[in-house]
Design a protein around this motif. Sequence first.
Motif, PDB file in Angstrom:
ATOM      1  N   ILE A 402       1.184  -1.352   0.132  1.00 33.05           N
ATOM      2  CA  ILE A 402       0.293   0.092  -0.228  1.00 33.05           C
ATOM      3  C   ILE A 402       0.742   1.049  -0.101  1.00 33.05           C
ATOM      4  O   ILE A 402       1.782   1.501   0.741  1.00 33.05           O
ATOM      5  N   SER A 403       0.215   2.336  -0.891  1.00 30.07           N
ATOM      6  CA  SER A 403       1.469   3.207  -0.669  1.00 30.07           C
ATOM      7  C   SER A 403       0.678   4.964  -0.843  1.00 30.07           C
ATOM      8  O   SER A 403      -1.000   4.528  -1.405  1.00 30.07           O
ATOM      9  N   ASP A 404       0.385   5.708  -0.198  1.00 35.95           N
ATOM     10  CA  ASP A 404      -0.599   7.188  -0.182  1.00 35.95           C
ATOM     11  C   ASP A 404       0.603   8.006  -0.932  1.00 35.95           C
ATOM     12  O   ASP A 404      -0.262   9.335  -1.020  1.00 35.95           O
ATOM     13  N   ILE A 452     -16.246  13.710  -5.422  1.00 38.43           N
ATOM     14  CA  ILE A 452     -15.949  12.928  -6.185  1.00 38.43           C
ATOM     15  C   ILE A 452     -14.929  12.984  -5.513  1.00 38.43           C
ATOM     16  O   ILE A 452     -13.841  13.542  -4.101  1.00 38.43           O
ATOM     17  N   ILE A 453     -14.658  11.074  -4.892  1.00 37.42           N
ATOM     18  CA  ILE A 453     -14.059  10.904  -3.564  1.00 37.42           C
ATOM     19  C   ILE A 453     -13.303   9.766  -4.396  1.00 37.42           C
ATOM     20  O   ILE A 453     -13.451   9.004  -5.039  1.00 37.42           O
ATOM     21  N   LEU A 454     -11.735  10.044  -3.409  1.00 40.10           N
ATOM     22  CA  LEU A 454     -11.500   9.571  -4.231  1.00 40.10           C
ATOM     23  C   LEU A 454      -9.836   8.332  -3.117  1.00 40.10           C
ATOM     24  O   LEU A 454     -10.383   8.861  -1.904  1.00 40.10           O
ATOM     25  N   ASP A 455      -9.807   7.280  -3.739  1.00 41.58           N
ATOM     26  CA  ASP A 455      -9.385   6.300  -2.839  1.00 41.58           C
ATOM     27  C   ASP A 455      -7.623   7.237  -2.246  1.00 41.58           C
ATOM     28  O   ASP A 455      -6.745   7.413  -3.391  1.00 41.58           O
ATOM     29  N   GLU A 456      -7.486   6.822  -1.031  1.00 46.23           N
ATOM     30  CA  GLU A 456      -5.934   7.748  -0.374  1.00 46.23           C
ATOM     31  C   GLU A 456      -5.432   6.873  -0.377  1.00 46.23           C
ATOM     32  O   GLU A 456      -4.224   7.444  -0.543  1.00 46.23           O
TER      33      GLU A 456
END
Length: 578
Positions: A402-404, A452-456
Amino acid sequence: MNKTVNINLANTLFHIDDDAYNKLRRYLESIKRSFAGTTGSDEIIADIEARIAELFLEKMENERQVITHKEVDQVIDVMGQPEDYMVDEDIFEDEPKKSRPQQETRNKKLYRDIDHKYIGGVCAGLEHYLGIDALWIRLIFILLAVFTSGFGLIAYILLWILVPEAVTTSQKLDMRGEPVNISNIERKVKEGFDDVADKVKSVDYEKMGNKVKSSSKTFFDTIGDIILFLFKVFGKFIGILLIIIGAATLIGLFFALFTVGMFDAVHFPGVDFYEIVNTTGAPVWVVSILLFFAVGIPFFFVLYLGLKILVNNLKSIGNIAKFTLLGLWLISVGILIALGIRQAAEFSNTGSVHERNELTMENVSDTLVIKMKNPGYEYTRDDVHFGRMSFAYDQNDKRMLISDDVEIRVRKSEDSLVNITVRKDANGSSSLAARERAKKIDFGYELVGNQIILDEYLTTDTSNKARNQEVSVTIHVPEGKMVRFEQSTKYHIARGIENDRDYYRSGIVGYLWKMDKDGELKCLDCPELEDTDDGDGNNKIIINEDGIDIDIKDNQDSFQMKIDEDGIKMKAGQKNNN
């Protein structure tokens, strides 16, 4: 052509020339006659034969070499003739003493003194070699064992293994620095070893006194001896330092190999880090063994060199062992270099894939709100990181990477619709491999009402490894459309979003913006500029959540300073009045 004879001397087989054999035989027979009827004659003769065998071995270059007249004469010169010594001086005190041949000066050799041992005779042997009482040496080993996490015990065990024990009379004389000849061998056997130290000391003092009385030593000779002594002390110090460095490194590598590399008995973060970046296919235990040989073998020779400096007669590990270790080191280094090249190739190319979609809003007049999905209940992250990539577990305990590293950009749309473009990037050994890895990046978004909901976070399978995976989201906003960035996007806004306030990245969060025809965002609710005008409208000091902005001008000079999350920017100059 000379005839050769095979003889067994002190349980050692020698090839000897026939003439040399006859001379050696006559020499040994004369020795036996000299000691006939003497107490301990058998032991004396056995020790003399052992010493002769040792001298022959020192002069032989290989095991098939034939001993000639020359080698026999050299051995006889060292050992001396029986008639050169007063064997029974106590009996013939009335006779005038014959002058003894001058004895050679010998360096002491380090042996373990098993006659005065407590455990292995190491400290007793060091007493003879260093001239320090064995009690103090034992105390030093005990203190080192207590205050250096067992180093004293390890050093003692190493010396116990590597230093030979003084078994024969010749070895015991070598241990005390006495010439190993017929006289000394006979004297040691007859006298025993209870008062050897006192006798050796008395002989040494007598020699020293004779040298002083005869004034044979000049001032410059004394200075030279002092300098030589200092060099020897410095050499011993270097030897001790090399032993400490070599032993400490080998012990650390040994425990790392068998706890982390081989059995993973201790869970270190480095193992997880290796799993994140490794794409060579080599298991961690294989790499651990290769590193152990590549690093450990040079430090073993550092340890061995230190022991050679301290111990004059240290047993050689042999050419077979030396070349075997050299071969293992070359093979390990070669494999590690190949794995390193293969690993570096995984970052040599960058591949990208693009996904573009139109978003249809139910009410086009609503403000477009951009926010990030809160993943706090979805993922549990590890503390091991490679850049911004780390391990994580979902709600089903599935392990993933996983990466932000998700960036948000805003651009003016070419039409009246809201569009979103998602670009996924990754590295690989080739452009095609990098593109394939980029395609395996999981990243989602959704349109809910006007949001607009983006994955963090972006995610990918652990088999894809960490290869600088990143996602760049570009939202194309039509002219005149209102946009608001929620606080959750603060750390994901990319550089270069043009706005009329020159706010940098996170500074645009929380305000209402309108897209103008030039593709620049106009702020509709930003705080008014706090003007400290002195009358000509040239001076201002603005202090808000974005930092401090100072702009001071007069008719001659100008000065600007801006302090924000990126640091301090200053600009000064002279005003142009033309």
